[in-house]
Design a protein around this motif. Structure first.
Motif, mmCIF file in Angstrom:
data_model
loop_
_atom_site.group_PDB
_atom_site.id
_atom_site.type_symbol
_atom_site.label_atom_id
_atom_site.label_comp_id
_atom_site.label_asym_id
_atom_site.label_seq_id
_atom_site.Cartn_x
_atom_site.Cartn_y
_atom_site.Cartn_z
ATOM 1 N N ALA A 1 136.120 61.063 41.638
ATOM 2 C CA ALA A 1 134.861 61.334 42.341
ATOM 3 C C ALA A 1 134.874 60.689 43.716
ATOM 4 N N ALA A 2 135.408 59.478 43.818
ATOM 5 C CA ALA A 2 135.465 58.792 45.107
ATOM 6 C C ALA A 2 136.411 59.512 46.069
ATOM 7 N N LEU A 3 137.583 59.889 45.585
ATOM 8 C CA LEU A 3 138.539 60.600 46.445
ATOM 9 C C LEU A 3 137.937 61.888 46.972
ATOM 10 N N LEU A 4 137.323 62.671 46.096
ATOM 11 C CA LEU A 4 136.778 63.963 46.522
ATOM 12 C C LEU A 4 135.536 63.796 47.396
ATOM 13 N N THR A 5 134.754 62.739 47.172
ATOM 14 C CA THR A 5 133.634 62.434 48.069
ATOM 15 C C THR A 5 134.159 62.120 49.459
ATOM 16 N N GLY A 6 135.188 61.287 49.521
ATOM 17 C CA GLY A 6 135.795 60.958 50.810
ATOM 18 C C GLY A 6 136.400 62.176 51.478
ATOM 19 N N TYR A 7 137.056 62.993 50.704
ATOM 20 C CA TYR A 7 137.682 64.214 51.229
ATOM 21 C C TYR A 7 136.626 65.142 51.827
ATOM 22 N N ALA B 1 142.854 59.866 55.679
ATOM 23 C CA ALA B 1 142.968 58.975 54.533
ATOM 24 C C ALA B 1 141.604 58.572 53.992
ATOM 25 N N ILE B 2 141.608 58.301 52.694
ATOM 26 C CA ILE B 2 140.411 57.853 51.997
ATOM 27 C C ILE B 2 140.715 56.500 51.360
ATOM 28 N N VAL B 3 139.867 55.517 51.630
ATOM 29 C CA VAL B 3 139.973 54.202 51.002
ATOM 30 C C VAL B 3 138.955 54.153 49.871
ATOM 31 N N LEU B 4 139.425 53.865 48.683
ATOM 32 C CA LEU B 4 138.562 53.760 47.504
ATOM 33 C C LEU B 4 138.068 52.321 47.413
ATOM 34 N N ASP C 1 143.071 70.919 47.102
ATOM 35 C CA ASP C 1 142.030 71.950 46.992
ATOM 36 C C ASP C 1 142.236 72.809 45.751
ATOM 37 N N ALA C 2 143.489 73.092 45.426
ATOM 38 C CA ALA C 2 143.793 73.974 44.302
ATOM 39 C C ALA C 2 143.511 73.341 42.944
ATOM 40 N N VAL C 3 143.598 72.012 42.850
ATOM 41 C CA VAL C 3 143.428 71.363 41.543
ATOM 42 C C VAL C 3 142.101 70.628 41.393
ATOM 43 N N ARG C 4 141.300 70.585 42.449
ATOM 44 C CA ARG C 4 140.066 69.803 42.357
ATOM 45 C C ARG C 4 139.101 70.424 41.350
ATOM 46 N N PRO C 5 138.457 69.572 40.566
ATOM 47 C CA PRO C 5 137.486 70.073 39.585
ATOM 48 C C PRO C 5 136.157 70.382 40.264
ATOM 49 N N ASP C 6 135.272 71.041 39.514
ATOM 50 C CA ASP C 6 133.930 71.257 40.057
ATOM 51 C C ASP C 6 133.201 69.910 40.097
ATOM 52 N N LEU C 7 132.066 69.884 40.732
ATOM 53 C CA LEU C 7 131.336 68.639 40.952
ATOM 54 C C LEU C 7 131.063 67.893 39.647
ATOM 55 N N LEU D 1 143.693 64.473 37.428
ATOM 56 C CA LEU D 1 143.634 65.241 38.675
ATOM 57 C C LEU D 1 145.039 65.585 39.163
ATOM 58 N N LEU D 2 145.953 64.648 39.030
ATOM 59 C CA LEU D 2 147.299 64.821 39.569
ATOM 60 C C LEU D 2 148.288 65.444 38.587
#
Length: 182
Positions: free
Chosen positions: A72-78, A5-8, A137-143, A154-155
């Motif tokens: 950005a926060a979710l993907l950083t945590g991921y 889990a990721i806490v924002l 992973d399939a829908v994440r954008p580039d940095l 994103l969703l």
């Protein structure tokens, strides 16, 4: 099935005069402690925000540049997770009524789908949910595409169950009045 889990917890809190929401107290505990308690079933938790002492183990990370928004926060945590999970939970730090039972219901509702998210009392999706890691992973954008990206974008292509709140669990703390009304 591994659940991480990721806490924002690193937003600007503009409607709370820039207060650190993670440090705001409700019922004698910080909002961050409430969030960590809600994620007690997670194998690993990353908090995207400023590092602070906690009673539960958590890894802290920070998106670059700061204040990049929830995607950005979710993907950083991921990306900060030590082990790749099969299911990723996400929780905004300002939702103190979310519990471990909430996340169990979300994981159950996500069976056979890409994920599930809690709604508020009006049916609007909240920042409390679970997503299949492969679909993320399939829908994440580039940095470059992460900074400022709306969470709904994103969703957008995912098959998500919407889960109605039980009691107040769909409420968040966006203002000082929201905190007072808890």
């Amino acid at each position: 099935m591994t659940f991480a889990a990721i806490v924002l917890a690193g937003g600007r809190a503009v409607r709370m005069d820039g207060a650190d929401k993670a440090a705001v107290e409700h019922d004698g505990r910080t909002l961050l402690e409430h969030a960590l308690e809600a994620l007690v079933d997670a194998d690993e938790v990353v908090v995207v925000g400023e590092p602070v002492p906690t009673t539960r183990p958590a890894t802290f990370a920070r998106e670059e540049p700061r204040y990049g928004g929830p995607v950005a926060a979710l993907l950083t945590g991921y990306d900060a997770l030590v082990r790749p999970p099969s299911v990723v939970g996400v929780l905004a730090v300002d939702m103190p009524w979310v519990t471990p039972a909430t996340f169990r219901r979300l994981r159950d509702a996500a069976a056979g789908r890409d994920g599930a998210f809690l709604t508020d009392a009006d049916g609007r999706r909240q920042l409390a949910g679970v997503v299949d890691a492969r679909r993320l992973d399939a829908v994440r954008p580039d940095l470059e595409g992460q900074h400022g990206m709306p969470f709904r974008a994103l969703l957008a292509g995912l098959d998500l169950a919407l889960v109605a709140p039980e009691g107040d669990e769909g409420r968040d703390v966006d203002t000082w009045a929201d905190l007072r009304d808890l």
